[in-house]
Design an enzyme around this catalytic site. Structure first.
Site, PDB file in Angstrom:
ATOM      1  N   ARG A 279     -51.520 -56.895  34.854  1.00 14.70           N
ATOM      2  CA  ARG A 279     -51.299 -55.508  34.404  1.00 14.70           C
ATOM      3  C   ARG A 279     -51.863 -54.466  35.369  1.00 14.70           C
ATOM      4  NH1 ARG A 279     -52.511 -58.033  29.694  1.00 14.70           N
ATOM      5  NH2 ARG A 279     -50.675 -58.423  28.418  1.00 14.70           N
ATOM      6  N   LYS A 301     -43.705 -44.796  44.768  1.00 11.86           N
ATOM      7  CA  LYS A 301     -42.577 -45.615  44.328  1.00 11.86           C
ATOM      8  C   LYS A 301     -42.701 -47.009  44.941  1.00 11.86           C
ATOM      9  CE  LYS A 301     -39.002 -42.838  45.270  1.00 11.86           C
ATOM     10  NZ  LYS A 301     -37.550 -42.550  45.246  1.00 11.86           N
ATOM     11  N   GLU A 343     -36.762 -39.666  59.533  1.00 10.46           N
ATOM     12  CA  GLU A 343     -37.444 -39.109  58.363  1.00 10.46           C
ATOM     13  C   GLU A 343     -38.360 -37.944  58.768  1.00 10.46           C
ATOM     14  OE1 GLU A 343     -36.615 -40.111  55.369  1.00 10.46           O
ATOM     15  OE2 GLU A 343     -35.858 -42.155  55.642  1.00 10.46           O
ATOM     16  N   LYS A 388     -43.853 -34.204  52.360  1.00 13.02           N
ATOM     17  CA  LYS A 388     -43.589 -35.096  51.235  1.00 13.02           C
ATOM     18  C   LYS A 388     -44.604 -34.839  50.122  1.00 13.02           C
ATOM     19  CE  LYS A 388     -42.326 -39.526  49.523  1.00 13.02           C
ATOM     20  NZ  LYS A 388     -41.772 -40.834  49.722  1.00 13.02           N
ATOM     21  N   GLU A 398     -40.430 -38.008  39.758  1.00 13.78           N
ATOM     22  CA  GLU A 398     -39.055 -37.818  40.193  1.00 13.78           C
ATOM     23  C   GLU A 398     -38.127 -37.365  39.082  1.00 13.78           C
ATOM     24  OE1 GLU A 398     -36.678 -39.726  43.784  1.00 13.78           O
ATOM     25  OE2 GLU A 398     -37.006 -41.152  42.176  1.00 13.78           O
ATOM     26  N   ARG A 402     -37.923 -33.566  43.412  1.00 14.44           N
ATOM     27  CA  ARG A 402     -38.048 -34.524  44.489  1.00 14.44           C
ATOM     28  C   ARG A 402     -36.723 -34.760  45.189  1.00 14.44           C
ATOM     29  NH1 ARG A 402     -41.525 -40.139  44.408  1.00 14.44           N
ATOM     30  NH2 ARG A 402     -43.352 -39.254  43.413  1.00 14.44           N
ATOM     31  N   ASN A 406     -34.116 -36.228  49.389  1.00 13.51           N
ATOM     32  CA  ASN A 406     -32.914 -37.019  49.659  1.00 13.51           C
ATOM     33  C   ASN A 406     -31.968 -36.326  50.629  1.00 13.51           C
ATOM     34  OD1 ASN A 406     -33.606 -39.223  48.081  1.00 13.51           O
ATOM     35  ND2 ASN A 406     -32.930 -38.157  46.228  1.00 13.51           N
ATOM     36  N   HIS A 409     -29.581 -38.311  52.573  1.00 10.88           N
ATOM     37  CA  HIS A 409     -29.633 -39.670  52.037  1.00 10.88           C
ATOM     38  C   HIS A 409     -28.415 -40.059  51.200  1.00 10.88           C
ATOM     39  CE1 HIS A 409     -33.603 -39.860  53.659  1.00 10.88           C
ATOM     40  NE2 HIS A 409     -33.871 -41.043  53.119  1.00 10.88           N
ATOM     41  N   HIS A 413     -27.270 -43.400  52.549  1.00  8.28           N
ATOM     42  CA  HIS A 413     -27.222 -44.639  51.776  1.00  8.28           C
ATOM     43  C   HIS A 413     -25.819 -45.225  51.764  1.00  8.28           C
ATOM     44  CE1 HIS A 413     -31.079 -43.511  49.404  1.00  8.28           C
ATOM     45  NE2 HIS A 413     -31.360 -44.377  50.361  1.00  8.28           N
ATOM     46  N   HIS A 425     -31.522 -47.822  57.964  1.00  5.00           N
ATOM     47  CA  HIS A 425     -31.736 -46.681  57.079  1.00  5.00           C
ATOM     48  C   HIS A 425     -31.843 -45.360  57.864  1.00  5.00           C
ATOM     49  CE1 HIS A 425     -33.084 -44.447  53.595  1.00  5.00           C
ATOM     50  NE2 HIS A 425     -34.134 -44.027  54.284  1.00  5.00           N
TER      51      HIS A 425
HETATM   52  N1  LIG Z   1     -41.211 -46.465  48.236  1.00  5.53           N
HETATM   53  C1  LIG Z   1     -40.633 -45.466  48.855  1.00  5.53           C
HETATM   54  O1  LIG Z   1     -40.809 -44.308  48.518  1.00  5.53           O
HETATM   55  C2  LIG Z   1     -39.751 -45.761  50.022  1.00  5.53           C
HETATM   56  C3  LIG Z   1     -39.322 -44.719  50.850  1.00  5.53           C
HETATM   57  C4  LIG Z   1     -38.555 -45.031  51.960  1.00  5.53           C
HETATM   58  C5  LIG Z   1     -38.232 -46.341  52.234  1.00  5.53           C
HETATM   59  N2  LIG Z   1     -38.659 -47.339  51.405  1.00  5.53           N
HETATM   60  C6  LIG Z   1     -38.329 -48.732  51.680  1.00  5.53           C
HETATM   61  O2  LIG Z   1     -38.897 -49.100  52.929  1.00  5.53           O
HETATM   62  C7  LIG Z   1     -38.123 -50.130  53.506  1.00  5.53           C
HETATM   63  C8  LIG Z   1     -37.883 -49.811  54.947  1.00  5.53           C
HETATM   64  O3  LIG Z   1     -39.131 -49.707  55.602  1.00  5.53           O
HETATM   65  P1  LIG Z   1     -39.264 -50.075  57.145  1.00  5.53           P
HETATM   66  O4  LIG Z   1     -38.277 -49.338  57.913  1.00  5.53           O
HETATM   67  O5  LIG Z   1     -40.701 -49.936  57.472  1.00  5.53           O
HETATM   68  O6  LIG Z   1     -38.791 -51.590  57.177  1.00  5.53           O
HETATM   69  P2  LIG Z   1     -39.567 -52.972  57.326  1.00  5.53           P
HETATM   70  O7  LIG Z   1     -40.724 -53.058  56.423  1.00  5.53           O
HETATM   71  O8  LIG Z   1     -38.527 -54.024  57.213  1.00  5.53           O
HETATM   72  O9  LIG Z   1     -40.098 -52.907  58.820  1.00  5.53           O
HETATM   73  C9  LIG Z   1     -39.180 -52.888  59.885  1.00  5.53           C
HETATM   74  C10 LIG Z   1     -39.448 -54.030  60.871  1.00  5.53           C
HETATM   75  O10 LIG Z   1     -40.541 -53.678  61.701  1.00  5.53           O
HETATM   76  C11 LIG Z   1     -41.558 -54.683  61.648  1.00  5.53           C
HETATM   77  N3  LIG Z   1     -42.810 -53.976  61.835  1.00  5.53           N
HETATM   78  C12 LIG Z   1     -43.389 -53.086  60.999  1.00  5.53           C
HETATM   79  N4  LIG Z   1     -44.473 -52.570  61.568  1.00  5.53           N
HETATM   80  C13 LIG Z   1     -44.603 -53.131  62.789  1.00  5.53           C
HETATM   81  C14 LIG Z   1     -45.519 -52.967  63.851  1.00  5.53           C
HETATM   82  N5  LIG Z   1     -46.508 -52.076  63.780  1.00  5.53           N
HETATM   83  N6  LIG Z   1     -45.357 -53.732  64.952  1.00  5.53           N
HETATM   84  C15 LIG Z   1     -44.313 -54.594  65.052  1.00  5.53           C
HETATM   85  N7  LIG Z   1     -43.401 -54.767  64.093  1.00  5.53           N
HETATM   86  C16 LIG Z   1     -43.545 -54.043  62.970  1.00  5.53           C
HETATM   87  C17 LIG Z   1     -41.344 -55.345  60.312  1.00  5.53           C
HETATM   88  O11 LIG Z   1     -41.871 -56.649  60.309  1.00  5.53           O
HETATM   89  C18 LIG Z   1     -39.839 -55.324  60.191  1.00  5.53           C
HETATM   90  O12 LIG Z   1     -39.287 -56.377  60.941  1.00  5.53           O
HETATM   91  C19 LIG Z   1     -36.844 -50.219  52.689  1.00  5.53           C
HETATM   92  O13 LIG Z   1     -36.927 -51.342  51.848  1.00  5.53           O
HETATM   93  C20 LIG Z   1     -36.862 -48.951  51.862  1.00  5.53           C
HETATM   94  O14 LIG Z   1     -36.206 -49.109  50.608  1.00  5.53           O
HETATM   95  C21 LIG Z   1     -39.410 -47.063  50.324  1.00  5.53           C
HETATM   96 ZN   LIG Z   2     -35.363 -42.462  53.716  1.00  2.00          ZN
END
Ligand SMILES: NC(=O)c1ccc[n+]([C@@H]2O[C@H](COP(=O)([O-])OP(=O)(O)OC[C@H]3O[C@@H](n4cnc5c(N)ncnc54)[C@H](O)[C@@H]3O)[C@@H](O)[C@H]2O)c1
Ligand SMILES: [Zn+2]
Length: 523
Positions: A279, A301, A343, A388, A398, A402, A406, A409, A413, A425
């Site tokens: 929990r 999120k 971003e 942000k 949200e 918020r 987007n 986006h 998306h 993305h």
């Molecule tokens: N929660 C939220 O508010 C929110 C907002 C935006 C995106 N997201 C989510 O985030 C995800 C995308 O995040 P992302 O772009 O970081 O993708 P990711 O976590 O897949 O990272 C991208 C790649 O880079 C590698 N990597 C990360 N940091 C590294 C570093 N310092 N050195 C070497 N390699 C590294 C990872 O292993 C991966 O292969 C999506 O799932 C998206 O839905 C969430």
């Molecule tokens: Zn985004």
């Protein structure tokens, strides 16, 4: 500009004087040691003052030195073990700059005291280690008022370097209805996890196969590490199940803190696990991708993808702290870095015209070598998080506002999805920013020239601006219809009117959307 002092406190043997001297050298400033000052003034040793005039007399001398030093600035000050435990001294000196409390385990302290060879009554007791442990337990609560820096197993030079990093960082506080947390932006933050995030219990690090081998060791040997395969395809309930199993097998209880070390995928999965395991456990984000730093790690999120779509299951989970360690970006693949820049640019358009001007003026950030402007990068990250933060603070769950986040986006998306996620993305968002601006101009909300301005910044960051021709406008429109962010079945868009000025527009006719998509490259 007025320069702050840096004040070191802590138990004897924690290295205040040695560390202080190193730190003063690193910062290029003067060093002061209250015990040494007292001895110089009084012409006898601290031990002699104690023996001949008694402790109250020594405390009066300490108070005088504290008052004097509080008049000065730009000093590193090592204070006698109990000087800062006096409320008046602490109030005076803390007003002149940050205070750090050095700590160490009793055995390290004992070894250091024996090494320095000074006569200490403490060493003459039958079991000095136990005596030290007792005194630490007694004074611990008083020292706890200051940020703690563990020096066990570190050289004075390492501790000084750590302090220098801590002094260089930026701290932003993000408020939510029941509390607040700090987002720390700086270099080489990971080794200071426990002090920066104020963690006392056990630490479980969740990371991925790319990031874990590079950075997990920086948390020290005490942290447990669980590694998941890298990649969005692993942001699933199966991975969550695997993590629950690992946590149970390791006997992790509610006292533990889950630390997400990685990109947005790790942050989303680990956050969901932290929200639900037993929990809920405390949760700290250590984002290592630019996208995770500026977007995913702030706003609470968390969640996973379902076969039916992305991010369909999840929870709001406020972190205890977010440590954005900019130095980890050095190993981020260039395409991922560019993706995060989308971003940053989005944030600038939503709410920071000055940041946009900086981006227009900055040298192109296209190749990995270009990324050496680290001060710039730290500033881009900080400013994006500020945008942000201001939005999520107004709308923590949200409900509406918020939506401005987007920007780009709804198009983005759809482009990601229709490409079978072959387009990243950030790349989709980059194309989406141009589509949104084109739509805004089309509807008369923005000047035509805005599109070119935004495109130029995107291109300089190594991002695409045109939707590939193999994506058809009809397929993209259908993909938008399945986006969960649509309002009451109608298409809603965030449109820029100018840099720093966006509006939300509902009920855009489908023909307009199709026209914009085609104008932006779709077939
Ligand atoms: N929660 C939220 O508010 C929110 C907002 C935006 C995106 N997201 C989510 O985030 C995800 C995308 O995040 P992302 O772009 O970081 O993708 P990711 O976590 O897949 O990272 C991208 C790649 O880079 C590698 N990597 C990360 N940091 C590294 C570093 N310092 N050195 C070497 N390699 C590294 C990872 O292993 C991966 O292969 C999506 O799932 C998206 O839905 C969430
Ligand atoms: Zn985004």
């Amino acid at each position: 500009m007025e320069q702050q002092n840096v004040i070191l406190t802590g138990f004897m043997g924690t290295g205040k004087s040695t560390v202080g001297r190193h730190l003063a050298e690193l910062l290029g400033c003067e060093f002061a040691d209250t015990d040494v000052l007292i001895e110089e003034r009084h012409g006898s040793s601290v031990a002699a003052i104690f023996a001949e005039e008694g402790e109250p007399a020594f405390r009066r001398l300490e108070a005088t030195v504290a008052q004097e030093l509080a008049q000065r600035q730009g000093l590193v000050i090592a204070t006698g073990g109990r000087l800062m435990l006096d409320e008046a001294n602490a109030a005076l000196l803390a007003a002149t700059g940050p205070v750090f409390c050095l700590t160490a385990d009793p055995h390290t302290i004992l070894a250091r005291l024996r090494e320095d060879g000074a006569q200490r009554p403490l060493l003459a007791t039958p079991d000095p280690a136990q005596r030290i442990a007792g005194l630490l337990a007694e004074r611990g609560p008083a020292y706890a008022a200051f940020p703690q820096i563990d020096t066990t197993g570190k050289t004075p030079a390492q501790v000084a370097k750590e302090l220098q990093m801590l002094l260089d960082k930026t701290v932003l506080s993000v408020a939510y209805p029941q509390g607040s947390y700090n987002v720390v932006v700086g270099e080489d933050l990971l080794p200071s996890l426990t002090s920066l995030a104020d963690i006392s219990g056990p630490v479980v690090v969740i990371t991925d196969t790319n990031v874990g081998p590079l950075y997990a060791a920086q948390f020290g040997p005490a942290a447990g590490v669980i590694t998941i395969p890298a990649g969005e395809q692993h942001k699933t309930l199966q991975t969550v199940q695997f993590l629950y199993d690992e946590l149970l097998a390791a006997g992790i209880s509610r006292q533990a803190t889950v630390v997400a070390l990685g990109g947005g995928v790790v942050g989303d999965v680990a956050g969901f696990v932290a929200a639900t395991y037993m929990r809920g456990l405390d949760f700290v984000q250590c984002p290592t991708s630019l996208l995770a730093m500026v977007d995913a790690s702030v706003g609470a999120k968390t969640g996973v993808d379902m076969p039916q779509g992305k991010n369909l299951v999840g929870a709001f989970k406020q972190p205890q702290a977010v440590l954005a360690d900019i130095s980890t970006l050095r190993t981020l693949p260039p395409a991922e870095f560019a993706s995060g820049m989308a971003e940053v640019i989005k944030s600038a358009i939503i709410g920071d015209p000055q940041l946009f001007l900086r981006l227009e003026a900055a040298p192109a950030l296209v190749t990995p070598e270009d990324r050496i402007h680290w001060a710039d990068v730290a500033d881009f990250v900080t400013r994006s998080i500020e945008v942000k933060r201001s939005v999520v603070e107004d709308d923590p769950f949200e409900k509406g506002l918020r939506a401005v986040l987007n920007l780009g986006h709804t198009f983005g998306h759809a482009i990601e999805q229709a490409s079978g996620y072959g387009i990243r993305h950030g790349e989709g968002v980059a194309m989406g920013l141009i589509a949104a601006t084109t739509m805004s101009a089309e509807l008369g909300h923005a000047d035509e020239s805005l599109t070119a301005r935004i495109a130029s910044v995107l291109i300089r960051s190594g991002l695409p601006t045109r939707i590939p021709h193999f994506l058809s406008a009809d397929v993209l429109l259908a993909a938008m219809g399945s986006d969960k962010k649509k309002a009451n079945g109608r298409l809603r868009f965030v449109l820029p009117r100018d840099i720093g000025d966006v509006i939300i527009v509902d009920d855009i006719p489908e023909t307009t959307v199709v026209g914009v998509l085609r104008a932006c490259g779709a077939s």
